[in-house]
Write a protein that holds these residues in place. Structure first.
Motif, PDB file in Angstrom:
ATOM      1  N   ALA A   1      -0.632   3.892   5.796  1.00  0.00           N
ATOM      2  CA  ALA A   1       0.267   3.278   4.916  1.00  0.00           C
ATOM      3  C   ALA A   1       0.212   4.128   3.308  1.00  0.00           C
ATOM      4  O   ALA A   1       1.228   4.699   2.814  1.00  0.00           O
ATOM      5  N   MET A   2      -0.941   4.257   2.888  1.00  0.00           N
ATOM      6  CA  MET A   2      -1.237   4.870   1.585  1.00  0.00           C
ATOM      7  C   MET A   2      -0.836   6.312   1.593  1.00  0.00           C
ATOM      8  O   MET A   2      -0.294   6.916   0.674  1.00  0.00           O
ATOM      9  N   GLN A   3      -1.375   7.038   2.717  1.00  0.00           N
ATOM     10  CA  GLN A   3      -1.098   8.469   3.064  1.00  0.00           C
ATOM     11  C   GLN A   3       0.417   8.758   3.348  1.00  0.00           C
ATOM     12  O   GLN A   3       0.933   9.948   2.694  1.00  0.00           O
ATOM     13  N   VAL A  34      16.613   9.446   3.216  1.00  0.00           N
ATOM     14  CA  VAL A  34      16.003   7.908   3.474  1.00  0.00           C
ATOM     15  C   VAL A  34      14.311   8.323   4.245  1.00  0.00           C
ATOM     16  O   VAL A  34      14.399   8.864   5.247  1.00  0.00           O
ATOM     17  N   PHE A  35      13.429   7.875   3.752  1.00  0.00           N
ATOM     18  CA  PHE A  35      12.138   7.624   4.086  1.00  0.00           C
ATOM     19  C   PHE A  35      11.572   6.590   4.643  1.00  0.00           C
ATOM     20  O   PHE A  35      11.916   5.428   3.699  1.00  0.00           O
ATOM     21  N   ALA A  36      11.071   6.245   5.565  1.00  0.00           N
ATOM     22  CA  ALA A  36      10.202   4.808   5.774  1.00  0.00           C
ATOM     23  C   ALA A  36       8.894   5.256   6.213  1.00  0.00           C
ATOM     24  O   ALA A  36       8.283   6.287   6.816  1.00  0.00           O
ATOM     25  N   VAL A  37       7.869   4.232   5.410  1.00  0.00           N
ATOM     26  CA  VAL A  37       6.581   4.558   5.408  1.00  0.00           C
ATOM     27  C   VAL A  37       5.631   3.135   5.776  1.00  0.00           C
ATOM     28  O   VAL A  37       6.445   2.105   5.493  1.00  0.00           O
ATOM     29  N   GLY A  38       4.579   3.077   5.934  1.00  0.00           N
ATOM     30  CA  GLY A  38       3.794   2.212   6.462  1.00  0.00           C
ATOM     31  C   GLY A  38       3.961   1.330   7.436  1.00  0.00           C
ATOM     32  O   GLY A  38       4.594   1.766   8.427  1.00  0.00           O
ATOM     33  N   PHE A  97       0.838  -1.228   0.051  1.00  0.00           N
ATOM     34  CA  PHE A  97       0.037   0.120  -0.020  1.00  0.00           C
ATOM     35  C   PHE A  97       0.870   1.234   0.068  1.00  0.00           C
ATOM     36  O   PHE A  97       0.458   2.238  -0.796  1.00  0.00           O
ATOM     37  N   ALA A  98       2.023   1.400   0.799  1.00  0.00           N
ATOM     38  CA  ALA A  98       2.779   2.508   0.889  1.00  0.00           C
ATOM     39  C   ALA A  98       3.542   2.627  -0.198  1.00  0.00           C
ATOM     40  O   ALA A  98       3.562   3.686  -0.968  1.00  0.00           O
ATOM     41  N   GLY A  99       4.344   1.761  -0.759  1.00  0.00           N
ATOM     42  CA  GLY A  99       5.280   1.697  -1.856  1.00  0.00           C
ATOM     43  C   GLY A  99       4.478   1.996  -2.983  1.00  0.00           C
ATOM     44  O   GLY A  99       4.773   2.847  -4.048  1.00  0.00           O
ATOM     45  N   ALA A 100       3.466   1.416  -3.219  1.00  0.00           N
ATOM     46  CA  ALA A 100       2.551   1.549  -4.679  1.00  0.00           C
ATOM     47  C   ALA A 100       2.030   3.190  -4.405  1.00  0.00           C
ATOM     48  O   ALA A 100       1.976   3.759  -5.737  1.00  0.00           O
ATOM     49  N   SER A 101       1.631   3.611  -3.360  1.00  0.00           N
ATOM     50  CA  SER A 101       1.236   4.974  -3.436  1.00  0.00           C
ATOM     51  C   SER A 101       2.190   5.947  -3.588  1.00  0.00           C
ATOM     52  O   SER A 101       1.884   6.943  -4.365  1.00  0.00           O
ATOM     53  N   ALA A 102       3.448   5.862  -3.288  1.00  0.00           N
ATOM     54  CA  ALA A 102       4.557   6.513  -3.484  1.00  0.00           C
ATOM     55  C   ALA A 102       4.998   6.754  -4.919  1.00  0.00           C
ATOM     56  O   ALA A 102       5.096   7.603  -5.432  1.00  0.00           O
ATOM     57  N   LEU A 103       4.808   5.330  -5.537  1.00  0.00           N
ATOM     58  CA  LEU A 103       5.120   5.252  -6.922  1.00  0.00           C
ATOM     59  C   LEU A 103       3.840   6.059  -7.657  1.00  0.00           C
ATOM     60  O   LEU A 103       4.534   6.797  -8.546  1.00  0.00           O
ATOM     61  N   ARG A 104       2.658   5.858  -7.435  1.00  0.00           N
ATOM     62  CA  ARG A 104       2.004   6.809  -8.018  1.00  0.00           C
ATOM     63  C   ARG A 104       2.000   8.341  -7.845  1.00  0.00           C
ATOM     64  O   ARG A 104       1.840   9.049  -8.988  1.00  0.00           O
ATOM     65  N   ALA A 105       2.559   8.655  -6.768  1.00  0.00           N
ATOM     66  CA  ALA A 105       2.780  10.127  -6.401  1.00  0.00           C
ATOM     67  C   ALA A 105       3.764  10.709  -7.393  1.00  0.00           C
ATOM     68  O   ALA A 105       3.968  11.882  -7.190  1.00  0.00           O
ATOM     69  N   LEU A 106       4.867   9.683  -7.627  1.00  0.00           N
ATOM     70  CA  LEU A 106       6.087  10.424  -8.425  1.00  0.00           C
ATOM     71  C   LEU A 106       6.061  10.047  -9.871  1.00  0.00           C
ATOM     72  O   LEU A 106       6.887  10.450 -10.538  1.00  0.00           O
ATOM     73  N   ALA A 107       4.626   9.734 -10.329  1.00  0.00           N
ATOM     74  CA  ALA A 107       4.825   9.355 -11.425  1.00  0.00           C
ATOM     75  C   ALA A 107       4.858  10.773 -12.582  1.00  0.00           C
ATOM     76  O   ALA A 107       5.501  10.503 -13.776  1.00  0.00           O
ATOM     77  N   ASP A 108       4.640  11.986 -12.315  1.00  0.00           N
ATOM     78  CA  ASP A 108       4.806  12.893 -12.785  1.00  0.00           C
ATOM     79  C   ASP A 108       5.910  13.940 -12.392  1.00  0.00           C
ATOM     80  O   ASP A 108       6.080  15.016 -12.780  1.00  0.00           O
TER      81      ASP A 108
END
Length: 430
Positions: free
Chosen positions: A317-319, A296-300, A17-28
């Motif tokens: 995690a998503m937020q 370095v960031f840690a999430v979820g 959930f966390a990693g996928a959300s970060a991935l989408r937020a960095l797309a642009d």
């Protein structure tokens, strides 16, 4: 894909959930992104219990990471992380060269926490990965087939003990109880339903502790109504191969123990040179950066802010994943980072067919059919991929609307004591 070799490199560890959300937020964003995960798929963990009870196929709740990364202008690297070299800004992996990074987001999730109880790791099954769910599913249906074969001798019986009264334990116990009531008689006519027992063990005095007391009592009543033997204020001292020993010395016979009592950080992360806090989780500051690691960031589930700890759930995690991505963009623009603030919209859990509990942040509490419909709708919304949503809708409709008159379940291999076929659990998990 665009040429991004000159852009800063963001490496995302884990695609939950966390990693996928970060991935989408960095797309642009003006960065190049690599996501690293040892599995080539994202798993929608809230529906693992449906796979474990034969309601969904494992493919319904998994999504290819190569598709996810390509759609978000990122690259995928299949590998297991073995360490982080802070001095050289590299991620160390078990195969292939190390991965250089300018920024790192650690979202590797967590693993089962057995709390040091003897025998728990050896004699219980967890519910945290797709492979776990498949093993539980095969164990359940193998047990049913076994006692069906013994019915003529008058021996047998199949007892499933679920440890933990949180959302996972309640959902699992309720689903098994409904599997017993809806499927057992028409599919196994030689069995008496009383031969299958579901016991839920919880060490505190209530189920679903994050919920309001009225909803806790509602969940308890609904599980009992479905035939679950709920044991509150019951602590486990040891788990053996065929029984569970309670703290008061009582022994419960068990053919299968499903562990749903909690999660913790991966033990190997303590060797990465990062600060480790409560529950084996990486300590972070208010902006989600790891202490003394500015890039370095840690999430979820993998992270904990000692001053503002959050529940290890999907919404936080998503937020957190989105916030970490936004802070990297700010740093690249020369701006200071901002503190993370979790926006709590509420919590929910399903107990069984047409029965769930919802507690919204504004104080509104919902139970029954409306809560169950909201639970189904929300989980379908957050599934990755239109195909997965369609297949899940079809299978859930079959499970909850057709099972009462026509029973069938999604099953795999049936285990036998002298089965000498090669173990395929790793192949299934891949």
């Amino acid at each position: 894909m665009r040429n991004t070799d000159h852009l800063p490199h963001v490496v995302v560890l884990g695609a939950g959930f966390a990693g996928a959300s970060a991935l989408r937020a960095l797309a642009d964003a003006d960065v190049r992104v690599t996501v690293v995960d040892q599995h080539p798929y994202n798993t929608f963990r809230p529906l693992l219990y449906q796979v474990a009870t034969g309601g969904l196929n494992p493919g319904d709740i998994t999504y290819p990471l190569r598709t996810l990364s390509a759609r978000n202008r990122a690259r995928y690297r299949r590998a297991k992380v073995t360490g982080v070299d802070r001095d050289h800004q590299q991620v160390l992996v078990d195969s292939g060269p190390a991965i250089d990074y300018d920024y790192l987001i650690i979202g590797i999730g967590s693993t089962t926490n057995h709390f040091g109880i003897p025998g728990a790791a050896e004699h219980s099954m967890s519910m945290y990965t797709r492979a776990d769910a498949l093993r539980v599913r095969d164990a359940i249906f193998s047990g049913l087939e076994k006692i069906a074969g013994q019915s003529s001798t008058g021996t047998g019986g199949f007892t499933i003990v679920v440890v933990g009264g949180g959302a996972t334990g309640v959902e699992m116990a309720g689903a098994i109880a409904e599997l017993k009531s809806a499927m057992l008689t028409p599919t196994f006519p030689e069995l008496n339903p009383s031969e299958v027992n579901v016991i839920l063990v919880e060490m505190t005095d209530a189920l679903l502790l994050p919920f309001e007391k009225g909803l806790q009592r509602y969940a308890l009543r609904q599980l009992i109504k479905r035939g679950v033997d709920v044991r509150l204020k019951t602590a486990i001292a040891e788990i053996a191969e065929d029984h569970v020993i309670l703290k008061d010395g009582t022994q419960l016979h068990s053919d299968l123990v499903i562990w749903a009592a909690g999660v913790a950080g991966y033990p190997e992360v303590s060797e990465w040179g990062l600060p480790i806090g409560k529950g084996g989780r990486i300590e972070i500051g208010s902006d989600l950066r790891v202490h003394d690691h500015d890039r370095v960031f840690a999430v979820g589930d993998a992270a904990v802010d000692p001053d503002h700890p959050l529940a290890q759930l999907a919404p936080p995690a998503m937020q957190m994943g989105v916030h970490a991505a936004q802070q990297i963009v700010r740093l690249e623009r020369g701006l200071p980072t901002e503190p993370f603030h979790y926006h709590d919209r509420g919590i929910m859990a399903t107990i069984g067919n047409k029965t769930a509990v919802v507690q919204l942040s504004n104080g509104l509490k919902i139970t029954g059919l409306v809560a169950w419909a909201a639970w189904v709708a929300l989980h379908l919304w957050y599934l990755l991929g239109g195909r997965n949503r369609v297949e899940t809708i079809i299978n859930l409709v079959y499970r909850y609307l057709i099972w009462p008159s026509q029973t069938a379940a999604i099953v795999g291999d049936v285990e036998t004591p002298d089965d000498d076929r090669p173990d395929t659990s790793q192949a299934e998990s891949a």
